[in-house]
Write an enzyme that holds these catalytic residues in place. Structure first.
Site, PDB file in Angstrom:
ATOM      1  CG  ASN A 143       7.322  -4.528   0.821  1.00  0.00           C
ATOM      2  OD1 ASN A 143       8.430  -4.006   0.758  1.00  0.00           O
ATOM      3  ND2 ASN A 143       6.241  -3.855   1.239  1.00  0.00           N
ATOM      4  CB  SER A 183      16.849  -4.871   6.090  1.00  0.00           C
ATOM      5  OG  SER A 183      17.631  -3.769   6.524  1.00  0.00           O
ATOM      6  CB  VAL A 233       1.811 -10.891   6.633  1.00  0.00           C
ATOM      7  CG1 VAL A 233       1.366 -10.331   5.299  1.00  0.00           C
ATOM      8  CG2 VAL A 233       2.715  -9.930   7.386  1.00  0.00           C
ATOM      9  CB  ALA A 282      16.811 -11.412  15.073  1.00  0.00           C
ATOM     10  CB  SER A 296      -0.917   0.010   1.228  1.00  0.00           C
ATOM     11  OG  SER A 296      -0.147  -0.106   2.405  1.00  0.00           O
ATOM     12  CE  LYS A 316      13.118  -6.539   7.240  1.00  0.00           C
ATOM     13  NZ  LYS A 316      12.064  -6.746   6.249  1.00  0.00           N
ATOM     14  CE1 TYR A 323      12.982  -3.880   9.697  1.00  0.00           C
ATOM     15  CE2 TYR A 323      15.348  -3.530   9.433  1.00  0.00           C
ATOM     16  CZ  TYR A 323      14.063  -3.501   8.921  1.00  0.00           C
ATOM     17  OH  TYR A 323      13.861  -3.101   7.618  1.00  0.00           O
TER      18      TYR A 323
END
Ligand code: NAP
Length: 270
Positions: free
Chosen positions: A113, A165, A87, A180, A40, A182, A178
């Protein structure tokens, strides 16, 4: 290109052995259905637009259904749809994929994503900050992959792109959750790639550096200038810088690429 329901057509008739079967920049995804989570806004919206520009019919998934609908309506061409879907909820993911397949046909391309940050220093990080980031960024990709995989395997055709990332490669103070999530996506990507390769389902990851979106808007000018000094190409990235690479990985030009993590970071992590 075939109607949805037949082969998703990601493999050219000569299996690509001769190479150069299709020029990049054509509508190489015409007739295919692509699902983009977090489609979005930000990177996800740019990816949705890029895939629609390549001829795909795109299902935009996001938490906020109105924003997802506005995004789907803004895309080039007809036949795009939007669904509100968290998700991190595996039942919701299965239901969303069922709906998409009912309205558009089999899913040929999945772009995971959707992602969030809940930054905090290690000693202050709350259980919810850890679990929310892991269950959205990593759990969400797993939920969606599991929901589309049976169909892709049956059709022996499919491409999955996970947006990770550079933080998953190099880590970051204040982002243990974050980083961990990715880094976990990289392991998930390679395992899915190995498990599904014999069925011609490919799975790759794109690891963006610092891209101008709502997620990085809070950085402030001083922090952005400091970041630029660490980026050889001397600018923050734009969502379109990532979207073009996703389009490439999703389509037939990348037919012999699987299990890769491609950094799109202006050279930051070279
Ligand atoms: P953004 O602007 O904050 O957008 C996030 C998107 O994810 C929105 O569409 C949001 O939907 C959706 N989303 C969040 N939680 C969700 C959930 N539980 N279920 C479904 N959708 C959910 O983020 P962005 O900067 O474009 O980042 C997109 C991806 O790239 C993320 O995975 C991020 O980690 C990664 N990334 C970004 C950067 C960067 O510099 N921006 C760098 C490296 C990696 P709503 O609109 O409904 O909230």
């Amino acid at each position: 290109m075939t109607e949805a329901g037949e082969s998703a057509g990601l493999v050219p008739a000569d299996n690509g052995e001769r190479g150069g079967t299709k020029a990049a920049g054509t509508r190489e995804l015409a007739g295919l259905v692509a699902v983009v989570t977090g489609g979005s806004r930000g990177i996800g919206l740019a990816v949705s637009a890029e895939l629609a520009g390549a001829g795909a019919r795109v299902a935009v998934l996001a938490l906020n259904g109105e924003r997802a609908a506005a995004a789907a309506a803004s895309l080039e061409g007809d036949g795009h749809v939007a669904h509100s879907c968290d998700v991190s909820d595996s039942t919701a993911c299965r239901a969303a994929v069922r709906e998409v397949e009912k309205s558009l046909g089999p899913v040929a391309v999945l772009v995971n994503n959707a992602g969030v940050t809940r930054d905090n220093l290690l000693l202050r990080m709350r259980d919810e900050e850890w679990s929310q980031v892991l269950s959205t960024n990593l759990g969400g990709a797993f939920n969606m992959i599991r929901a589309v995989t049976r169909g892709m395997m049956k059709r022996r055709d499919g491409s999955i792109v996970n947006i990770s990332s550079v933080i998953g490669l190099i880590g970051n103070a204040g982002q243990a959750n974050y980083a961990a999530s990715k880094a976990g996506l990289h392991g998930l990507t390679r395992s899915v790639a190995r498990e599904l390769a014999s069925r011609n389902v490919r799975c790759n990851a794109v690891a963006p550096g610092f891209i101008r979106t709502d997620m990085t808007a809070a950085l402030g000018e001083a922090a952005a200038a400091d970041l630029r000094r660490r980026i050889p190409l001397d600018r923050l990235g734009e969502p379109g810088d990532v979207a073009g690479v996703v389009r490439f990985l999703a389509g037939p030009e990348a037919r012999y690429i699987t299990g890769q993590v491609i950094a799109v970071d202006g050279g930051m992590t070279m």
